[in-house]
Design an enzyme around this catalytic site. Sequence first.
Site, PDB file in Angstrom:
ATOM      1  N   GLU A  48       8.207   7.040   3.634  1.00  0.00           N
ATOM      2  CA  GLU A  48       8.917   5.866   4.155  1.00  0.00           C
ATOM      3  C   GLU A  48      10.429   6.072   4.057  1.00  0.00           C
ATOM      4  O   GLU A  48      10.954   6.520   3.038  1.00  0.00           O
ATOM      5  CB  GLU A  48       8.510   4.637   3.339  1.00  0.00           C
ATOM      6  N   LYS A 121       6.926  -3.113   9.775  1.00  0.00           N
ATOM      7  CA  LYS A 121       6.301  -3.457   8.498  1.00  0.00           C
ATOM      8  C   LYS A 121       6.048  -4.958   8.400  1.00  0.00           C
ATOM      9  O   LYS A 121       6.958  -5.774   8.579  1.00  0.00           O
ATOM     10  CB  LYS A 121       7.210  -2.987   7.364  1.00  0.00           C
ATOM     11  N   CYS A 158       4.165   1.198   3.119  1.00  0.00           N
ATOM     12  CA  CYS A 158       4.380   0.911   1.709  1.00  0.00           C
ATOM     13  C   CYS A 158       3.729  -0.405   1.254  1.00  0.00           C
ATOM     14  O   CYS A 158       2.530  -0.442   1.050  1.00  0.00           O
ATOM     15  CB  CYS A 158       5.862   0.968   1.375  1.00  0.00           C
TER      16      CYS A 158
END
Length: 302
Positions: A48, A121, A158
């Site tokens: 990431e 995200k 993540c």
Amino acid sequence: MTINTPKTLKLGLVQMRMERSVAANVKAAVGYVRAAAAQGAQVILLPELFENHYFCQEEREEYFSWAHPVEGHPFLGQFQKLAKELGVVLPVSFFERAGPAHYNSLAMIDADGAMLGIYRKSHIPDGPGYEEKYYFNPGDTGFKVWPTRYGRIGVGICWDQWFPECARAMALQGADLLLYPTAIGSEPADVVNSPNTPSMWQRAMIGHAVHNATFVAASNRIGTESFGQASCTFYGHSFASDYRGDLICEAAPDFAGVLTCTLDLGAAQQFRAGMGFFRDRRPDLYSALLTLDGATPSSSSK
């Protein structure tokens, strides 16, 4: 009678240390991608926000200038050319600017260099050392699965990896493989009962592999990075799990380089059908999942 050979995919996971230089990090990432491709990897996952140190440890206005729009991006085009040259699929994490909004995003680049789309995200953390809500808008793309040359791939980023709903949504879209580029490590010393263990982090994702009978993998960074008074030591442990929840490769906490492993997608598909997880689901009973407080429509209507 002709017997079809089970479809396989060779996965490459990059675990790397970042510098405070976009040019140096991109150069290193390109080198790792080439090394993975030389080992036969067909899908190669970078960590990431590998373009820089993890700046979300503190809140500073000037770091917004590190974001760029997709069109004319300073390095996405380079990775598109690299993917085409090597014939590999590259999910590439980057800090995106879109008008006045900012996202923690990923571009899915197919093996012919085509950009299949952008994922933003969905789950944005906010806590000591991981102050992402200051920088990133919540993603608005929904969960994505792309039909790449080597299989259907879903990607979370993540903090997404801690949420089973994310993995299940991608599995329902037919993902053969769930990938999670990651930046995770130590928590600040003053955080009580800190979940600072790579084993807990891995177990959460291995659960996704078991519940969805699919392959799951994550690429993390390593090294200690500091911003102001904040500091984080990223613990590596990049890994891949098979559809039974067994680890098939794992990096040491200080390893910088490439892991590769071969995934039998055909075997996973057969196992998934036989387990019956998707046969026996009861979405008609899951309405509480669509609420923040767990109340069903019938109990919260008044």
